[in-house]
Design an enzyme around this catalytic site. Structure first.
Site, PDB file in Angstrom:
ATOM      1  N   ASN A   9       0.877  -1.177   0.000  1.00 60.92           N
ATOM      2  CA  ASN A   9       0.000   0.000   0.000  1.00 60.92           C
ATOM      3  C   ASN A   9       0.915   1.228   0.000  1.00 60.92           C
ATOM      4  O   ASN A   9       1.505   1.561   1.019  1.00 60.92           O
ATOM      5  CB  ASN A   9      -0.885  -0.043   1.256  1.00 60.92           C
ATOM      6  CG  ASN A   9      -1.704   1.214   1.427  1.00 60.92           C
ATOM      7  OD1 ASN A   9      -1.780   2.055   0.526  1.00 60.92           O
ATOM      8  ND2 ASN A   9      -2.321   1.356   2.598  1.00 60.92           N
ATOM      9  N   LYS A  11       0.156   4.255  -0.272  1.00 60.72           N
ATOM     10  CA  LYS A  11      -0.468   5.450   0.327  1.00 60.72           C
ATOM     11  C   LYS A  11      -0.204   6.674  -0.556  1.00 60.72           C
ATOM     12  O   LYS A  11      -0.116   6.536  -1.771  1.00 60.72           O
ATOM     13  CB  LYS A  11       0.016   5.636   1.770  1.00 60.72           C
ATOM     14  CG  LYS A  11      -0.160   4.349   2.588  1.00 60.72           C
ATOM     15  CD  LYS A  11       0.005   4.537   4.068  1.00 60.72           C
ATOM     16  CE  LYS A  11      -0.171   3.202   4.772  1.00 60.72           C
ATOM     17  NZ  LYS A  11      -0.203   3.291   6.212  1.00 60.72           N
ATOM     18  N   HIS A  95      -9.619   1.204   4.803  1.00 61.71           N
ATOM     19  CA  HIS A  95      -8.368   1.365   5.553  1.00 61.71           C
ATOM     20  C   HIS A  95      -8.620   2.312   6.719  1.00 61.71           C
ATOM     21  O   HIS A  95      -9.428   3.240   6.619  1.00 61.71           O
ATOM     22  CB  HIS A  95      -7.290   1.935   4.616  1.00 61.71           C
ATOM     23  CG  HIS A  95      -5.923   1.885   5.232  1.00 61.71           C
ATOM     24  ND1 HIS A  95      -5.506   2.803   6.163  1.00 61.71           N
ATOM     25  CD2 HIS A  95      -4.894   1.017   5.053  1.00 61.71           C
ATOM     26  CE1 HIS A  95      -4.271   2.501   6.538  1.00 61.71           C
ATOM     27  NE2 HIS A  95      -3.874   1.415   5.884  1.00 61.71           N
ATOM     28  N   GLU A  97      -7.000   4.700   7.733  1.00 61.28           N
ATOM     29  CA  GLU A  97      -6.753   6.106   7.382  1.00 61.28           C
ATOM     30  C   GLU A  97      -7.976   6.721   6.714  1.00 61.28           C
ATOM     31  O   GLU A  97      -8.088   7.951   6.641  1.00 61.28           O
ATOM     32  CB  GLU A  97      -5.484   6.211   6.522  1.00 61.28           C
ATOM     33  CG  GLU A  97      -4.242   6.038   7.400  1.00 61.28           C
ATOM     34  CD  GLU A  97      -3.027   5.454   6.727  1.00 61.28           C
ATOM     35  OE1 GLU A  97      -2.940   5.465   5.493  1.00 61.28           O
ATOM     36  OE2 GLU A  97      -2.138   4.955   7.464  1.00 61.28           O
ATOM     37  N   GLU A 165      -5.787  -5.034  10.460  1.00 64.44           N
ATOM     38  CA  GLU A 165      -4.746  -4.038  10.710  1.00 64.44           C
ATOM     39  C   GLU A 165      -5.045  -3.296  12.004  1.00 64.44           C
ATOM     40  O   GLU A 165      -5.841  -2.339  12.011  1.00 64.44           O
ATOM     41  CB  GLU A 165      -4.699  -3.020   9.562  1.00 64.44           C
ATOM     42  CG  GLU A 165      -4.368  -3.612   8.221  1.00 64.44           C
ATOM     43  CD  GLU A 165      -3.737  -2.565   7.300  1.00 64.44           C
ATOM     44  OE1 GLU A 165      -2.615  -2.779   6.857  1.00 64.44           O
ATOM     45  OE2 GLU A 165      -4.366  -1.525   7.061  1.00 64.44           O
ATOM     46  N   GLY A 171       2.283   1.997  10.848  1.00 68.01           N
ATOM     47  CA  GLY A 171       3.279   3.060  10.740  1.00 68.01           C
ATOM     48  C   GLY A 171       3.978   3.400  12.044  1.00 68.01           C
ATOM     49  O   GLY A 171       4.649   4.418  12.150  1.00 68.01           O
ATOM     50  N   SER A 209       3.073  -2.424  10.394  1.00 66.23           N
ATOM     51  CA  SER A 209       4.520  -2.503  10.627  1.00 66.23           C
ATOM     52  C   SER A 209       5.125  -3.862  10.248  1.00 66.23           C
ATOM     53  O   SER A 209       5.999  -4.378  10.944  1.00 66.23           O
ATOM     54  CB  SER A 209       4.862  -2.133  12.072  1.00 66.23           C
ATOM     55  OG  SER A 209       4.494  -0.791  12.334  1.00 66.23           O
TER      56      SER A 209
HETATM   57  P1  PGA Z   1       2.715   0.101   7.694  1.00 63.05           P
HETATM   58  O1  PGA Z   1       1.279   0.367   7.016  1.00 63.05           O
HETATM   59  O2  PGA Z   1       3.245  -1.180   7.110  1.00 63.05           O
HETATM   60  O3  PGA Z   1       3.531   1.306   7.320  1.00 63.05           O
HETATM   61  O4  PGA Z   1       2.477  -0.016   9.158  1.00 63.05           O
HETATM   62  C1  PGA Z   1       0.384  -0.681   6.794  1.00 63.05           C
HETATM   63  C2  PGA Z   1      -0.898  -0.158   6.206  1.00 63.05           C
HETATM   64  O5  PGA Z   1      -1.321   0.950   6.574  1.00 63.05           O
HETATM   65  O6  PGA Z   1      -1.550  -0.807   5.366  1.00 63.05           O
END
Ligand code: PGA
Length: 247
Positions: A9, A11, A95, A97, A165, A171, A209
C-alpha cells in the site's frame, strides 16, 4: 489452499518517476519461483494506475479506495469499473486512514465493496481496533462489528480479502504479537464462516509494521494468508524480503 498475497500500500507516496522505477525494479527481481508461492500486488495513487499497468507484468495492481457507485454525480470519487478497465484487479476499502481519518463508516465501506464486486474487482476490506479499544479488551468486538457491517452479500473467496490491521500498529513500528495476530485471524475466519458459509478459502492478511524481520514469523501463522505492507513496500530492498518470506 489459500495462495499468499503480499500487497504493498503505497499510500500518498511516490511520484510518477519513482513509481515507475519501483515497479520496474520489482518486475526485474521477482522470479517465477516467487510468484509460484505468492501473488504480489501494489496499490499506488490513482493517477499512477494507468501508466504502471503498462509495465507491471505479473505484478497485480490495486487502488487504495473507490467510489460506492459506478458513475454519476460524485465529485472526487473514482469509478470501480474505470479502475478495472485500467488494469486494476484489487481495491483496498475501509483502511483505517479512511475510517478514522475520513470518517468513513462500515455502511459506506460495504457499499464500496459491493460496487467493487459489481465491477469484477477483489475488495481488500480492512478492519482493526484502536489502542484504547485493545486496552479495554474490546478488540474482538470492534473487529467483529466492523466486519459484519462492511461485507456485502455475495462476497466469496474470489472477490473478498480481509486485512486485519490494528490501528496502533500502522506506521508505528509496533506489531501485534504472533499470538494476538493468530487469535484475531482465527476469530475473523470463524465469523466469515457464520456470515458467508464456507470461508476456508478467503484470504486474511495482517497489516501493521510488517517488515523483513517479522514477516517470516507472521506469515507462518496458520490463519495469516499474506500481508498488507505500507512503509516497507516503498523500496525494493525492504519489499522483496517480505515477498520471499512467503513460502
Ligand atoms: P505500515 O502500514 O506497514 O507502514 O504499518 C500498513 C498499512 O497501513 O496498510
Amino acid at each position: 489452499m489459500r495462495k499468499t498475497l503480499i500487497a504493498g500500500n503505497w499510500k500518498m507516496n511516490l511520484d510518477l518517476e519513482e513509481g515507475m522505477d519501483l515497479i520496474q525494479s520489482l518486475v526485474n527481481q521477482i522470479t517465477p519461483d516467487d510468484l509460484s508461492k505468492c501473488d504480489v500486488l501494489v496499490c499506488p495513487q490513482m493517477p499512477l494506475i494507468a501508466p504502471l499497468s503498462d509495465i507491471a507484468g505479473s505484478i497485480k495492481l490495486g487502488a487504495q479506495d473507490c467510489g460506492a457507485a459506478n458513475a454519476g454525480a460524485f465529485t472526487g470519487d473514482t469509478s470501480p469499473s474505470l479502475l478495472a478497465s485500467l488494469g486494476c484487479d484489487y481495491v483496498i476499502v475501509g483502511h483505517s486512514e479512511r475510517r478514522v481519518g475520513r470518517l468513513e463508516d462500515s455502511g459506506l465501506i460495504r457499499s464500496k465493496t459491493a460496487a467493487a464486486h459489481a465491477s469484477g474487482l477483489t475488495a481488500i476490506v480492512c478492519v482493526g481496533e484502536s489502542e484504547n479499544e485493545r486496552d479495554e479488551g474490546k478488540a474482538e468486538l470492534v473487529v467483529a462489528s466492523q466486519l459484519a457491517a462492511s461485507i456485502p452479500p455475495g462476497s466469496n473467496p474470489d472477490n473478498l480479502v480481509v486485512a486485519y490491521e490494528p490501528v496502533w500498529a500502522i506506521g508505528t513500528g509496533k506489531t501485534a504479537s504472533e499470538a494476538e495476530v493468530q487469535e484475531m485471524h482465527e476469530t475473523i475466519r470463524d465469523q466469515l464462516v457464520d456470515l458467508l458459509g464456507d470461508a476456508s478459502k478467503i484470504r486474511i492478511l495482517y497489516g501493521g509494521s510488517v517488515k523483513a524481520d517479522n514477516a517470516v514469523a507472521l506469515l507462518a501463522l496458520k490463519d495469516v494468508d499474506g500481508a498488507l505492507v505500507g512503509g516497507a513496500a516503498l523500496k525494493p530492498d525492504s519489499f522483496l524480503p517480505i515477498i520471499r518470506a512467503a513460502g
